[in-house]
Design a protein around this motif. Structure first.
Motif, mmCIF file in Angstrom:
data_model
loop_
_atom_site.group_PDB
_atom_site.id
_atom_site.type_symbol
_atom_site.label_atom_id
_atom_site.label_comp_id
_atom_site.label_asym_id
_atom_site.label_seq_id
_atom_site.Cartn_x
_atom_site.Cartn_y
_atom_site.Cartn_z
ATOM 1 N N LEU A 126 5.871 26.714 -40.781
ATOM 2 C CA LEU A 126 7.094 27.372 -40.626
ATOM 3 C C LEU A 126 6.847 28.448 -39.546
ATOM 4 O O LEU A 126 7.749 28.850 -38.650
ATOM 5 C CB LEU A 126 7.771 28.275 -41.756
ATOM 6 N N GLY A 127 5.428 29.259 -39.433
ATOM 7 C CA GLY A 127 5.246 30.237 -38.573
ATOM 8 C C GLY A 127 5.879 31.532 -39.044
ATOM 9 O O GLY A 127 6.316 31.551 -40.526
ATOM 10 N N GLY A 128 5.773 32.653 -38.340
ATOM 11 C CA GLY A 128 6.100 33.973 -39.071
ATOM 12 C C GLY A 128 5.023 34.248 -40.052
ATOM 13 O O GLY A 128 5.281 34.986 -41.044
ATOM 14 N N VAL A 129 3.708 34.175 -39.767
ATOM 15 C CA VAL A 129 2.678 34.890 -40.287
ATOM 16 C C VAL A 129 2.185 35.936 -39.591
ATOM 17 O O VAL A 129 1.917 36.193 -38.432
ATOM 18 C CB VAL A 129 1.453 33.919 -40.282
ATOM 19 N N TYR A 130 2.041 37.223 -40.363
ATOM 20 C CA TYR A 130 1.464 38.477 -39.848
ATOM 21 C C TYR A 130 0.449 38.978 -40.523
ATOM 22 O O TYR A 130 0.314 39.163 -41.595
ATOM 23 C CB TYR A 130 2.941 39.374 -39.829
ATOM 24 N N ILE A 131 -0.635 39.148 -39.640
ATOM 25 C CA ILE A 131 -1.908 39.765 -40.291
ATOM 26 C C ILE A 131 -1.845 41.163 -40.031
ATOM 27 O O ILE A 131 -2.043 41.724 -38.918
ATOM 28 C CB ILE A 131 -2.961 38.967 -39.797
ATOM 29 N N ILE A 132 -1.849 41.970 -40.930
ATOM 30 C CA ILE A 132 -1.978 43.502 -40.856
ATOM 31 C C ILE A 132 -3.733 43.797 -40.831
ATOM 32 O O ILE A 132 -4.244 43.422 -41.690
ATOM 33 C CB ILE A 132 -1.524 44.529 -42.081
ATOM 34 N N ASP A 133 -4.195 44.134 -39.768
ATOM 35 C CA ASP A 133 -5.372 44.415 -39.639
ATOM 36 C C ASP A 133 -6.067 45.714 -40.128
ATOM 37 O O ASP A 133 -6.865 46.384 -39.640
ATOM 38 C CB ASP A 133 -5.914 44.022 -38.052
ATOM 39 N N ARG A 134 -5.795 45.923 -41.389
ATOM 40 C CA ARG A 134 -6.198 47.031 -42.065
ATOM 41 C C ARG A 134 -6.606 46.604 -43.702
ATOM 42 O O ARG A 134 -5.923 45.657 -44.100
ATOM 43 C CB ARG A 134 -5.295 48.272 -42.216
ATOM 44 N N LYS A 135 -7.479 47.199 -44.386
ATOM 45 C CA LYS A 135 -8.085 47.014 -45.755
ATOM 46 C C LYS A 135 -7.040 47.524 -46.743
ATOM 47 O O LYS A 135 -6.766 48.520 -46.488
ATOM 48 C CB LYS A 135 -9.370 47.630 -45.971
ATOM 49 N N SER A 136 -6.399 46.935 -47.529
ATOM 50 C CA SER A 136 -5.645 47.183 -48.597
ATOM 51 C C SER A 136 -6.070 46.996 -50.010
ATOM 52 O O SER A 136 -5.246 47.542 -50.958
ATOM 53 C CB SER A 136 -4.332 46.412 -48.259
ATOM 54 N N VAL A 137 -7.255 46.420 -50.449
ATOM 55 C CA VAL A 137 -7.773 46.021 -51.498
ATOM 56 C C VAL A 137 -9.475 46.326 -51.522
ATOM 57 O O VAL A 137 -9.908 46.038 -50.650
ATOM 58 C CB VAL A 137 -7.388 44.651 -51.797
ATOM 59 N N LEU A 138 -9.617 47.000 -52.641
ATOM 60 C CA LEU A 138 -11.190 46.957 -53.042
ATOM 61 C C LEU A 138 -11.463 45.663 -53.810
ATOM 62 O O LEU A 138 -11.087 45.614 -55.039
ATOM 63 C CB LEU A 138 -11.552 48.174 -53.552
ATOM 64 N N TYR A 139 -12.160 44.448 -53.138
ATOM 65 C CA TYR A 139 -12.218 43.149 -53.687
ATOM 66 C C TYR A 139 -13.459 43.286 -54.464
ATOM 67 O O TYR A 139 -14.551 43.061 -54.081
ATOM 68 C CB TYR A 139 -12.236 42.193 -52.535
ATOM 69 N N ARG A 140 -13.351 43.459 -55.822
ATOM 70 C CA ARG A 140 -14.666 43.485 -56.945
ATOM 71 C C ARG A 140 -14.972 42.015 -57.139
ATOM 72 O O ARG A 140 -14.359 41.259 -57.463
ATOM 73 C CB ARG A 140 -14.287 43.976 -58.047
ATOM 74 N N ARG A 141 -16.449 41.735 -56.673
ATOM 75 C CA ARG A 141 -17.204 40.623 -57.219
ATOM 76 C C ARG A 141 -18.006 40.797 -58.307
ATOM 77 O O ARG A 141 -19.002 41.925 -58.370
ATOM 78 C CB ARG A 141 -17.744 40.352 -56.039
ATOM 79 N N ASP A 194 16.024 23.161 -39.148
ATOM 80 C CA ASP A 194 15.185 23.751 -38.223
ATOM 81 C C ASP A 194 13.489 23.669 -39.109
ATOM 82 O O ASP A 194 12.462 23.264 -38.748
ATOM 83 C CB ASP A 194 15.154 25.250 -37.845
ATOM 84 N N LYS A 195 13.772 24.179 -40.303
ATOM 85 C CA LYS A 195 12.619 24.263 -41.305
ATOM 86 C C LYS A 195 12.131 22.923 -41.516
ATOM 87 O O LYS A 195 10.728 22.506 -41.355
ATOM 88 C CB LYS A 195 13.000 24.823 -42.605
#
Length: 346
Positions: free
Chosen positions: A198-213, A267-268
């Motif tokens: 569909l498009g309309g993908v937006y990547i915020i280039d900042r860290k928002s999560v501490l990803y625990r492994r 359109d979709k």
């Protein structure tokens, strides 16, 4: 209601409280938290009920009648959300305080987005940082329809989804996953495919999560490997794998065509059909790679490699062109066959 958080839980008592506390610490609180518990056998439900009694927002807890697994559990939980935007939340991570306020600001600034994505800090079980930004995929900002690779995926725990993609589309048509152990596409691969179409993908280039492994993590392996190990591992990805990728691309064609038939918006529907045509090209690319890696004859390998070059299998369309590393690997395969990958790394 604007912002919902969809969380799934299963025996999450060890880290759940930290994640819930990080929701309370958001600069913009969620309008609701919807939890799908997959028949936990520890104190998870007790922790959730205690949190519900003190949370300043609505908390809905649903216990599944049968164990669904993480992917189906996330999809079912997302359907119970009421917000225009749904942010997926794992039980064992920690959100940084700006996550939801950045989702809201981006959604209001850019109406009509499909996905809003963040990055994460990869951490060990004690939240010690392991390495840099995750995922390491390049790119930030806005992406239109089919501007990401066909088998592109963004991790679900860093994803906020426009609820139109949840309510208006039938996720039961999900194709088989390119990653064989998944079986049917899990929720993050499904929404990545639909969002890319569909498009309309937006990547915020900042860290928002501490990803625990940690030892109980159910998805993803990110162990460090040497260059030699990575080269030999890539070399052993051969004909059987490319045959599966071709089948996965074919399954995506079918799923997108069925989705196009179901949606009312013309359109979709057209965008889904265009994406299906790109997956058809990706299918042909992987069928040619399967031939390149299955034939012992240099002449037959040459024909497959030439067809890949002429069909822009490596350079050109970002959706289905595999890039220079694939070109280098395939050229080496053309020249020497399977001989250099028959030994284990020392």
């Amino acid at each position: 209601m604007f912002l919902s958080v969809a969380m799934t839980t299963f025996n999450g008592e060890r880290f759940l409280t930290e994640q819930l506390d990080s929701l309370l610490a958001q600069k913009r609180l969620p309008d609701e938290l919807v939890v799908g518990d997959d028949l936990s056998e520890d104190s998870t439900i007790h922790i959730l009920n205690a949190f519900r009694s003190k949370a300043p927002f609505d908390v809905k807890i649903h216990q599944n009648r049968a164990r669904l697994g993480f992917a189906e559990n996330f999809l079912n939980t997302a359907r119970r959300c009421s917000g225009q935007w749904v942010a997926f939340c794992d039980q064992d991570d920690v959100w940084l305080p700006d996550r939801l306020i950045e989702v809201e600001a981006t959604a209001l600034e850019r109406p009509g987005l499909s996905l809003i994505l963040h990055r994460a800090e990869l951490c060990d079980e004690h939240l010690n940082v392991l390495r840099g930004t995750f995922p390491p995929h390049p790119g930030k900002g806005y992406f239109g329809a089919n501007r990401r690779p066909g088998f592109w995926v963004w991790p679900g725990f860093l994803m906020a989804v426009n609820s139109d993609l949840i309510r208006q589309l039938d996720d039961s048509v999900r194709p088989i996953s390119y990653y064989r152990p998944d079986g049917q596409q899990p929720h993050d691969k499904w929404f990545s495919m639909i969002g890319n179409a569909l498009g309309g993908v937006y990547i915020i280039d900042r860290k928002s999560v501490l990803y625990r492994r940690h030892g109980g993590t159910v998805t993803g392996k990110y162990d460090r490997k040497t260059f030699v190990e990575r080269t030999l591992e890539a070399g052993r990805v051969g004909a059987a794998n490319y045959n599966h990728l071709a089948a996965a691309a074919r399954s995506c064609v079918s799923a997108l065509e069925r989705t196009a038939q179901q949606v009312v918006n013309k359109d979709k529907a057209e965008k889904f059909l265009i994406s299906a045509s790109h997956f058809e090209g990706l299918r042909r690319t992987y069928e040619l790679r399967e031939k390149l890696y299955s034939h012992s004859s240099f002449l037959e390998r040459s024909g497959a490699f030439y067809s890949l070059l002429m069909s822009h299998g490596y350079i050109g369309n970002p959706f289905r062109s595999l890039g220079l590393r694939a070109l280098a690997k395939d050229f080496l395969r053309l020249l020497v066959g399977s001989r250099i990958w028959n030994s284990k790394p020392r």
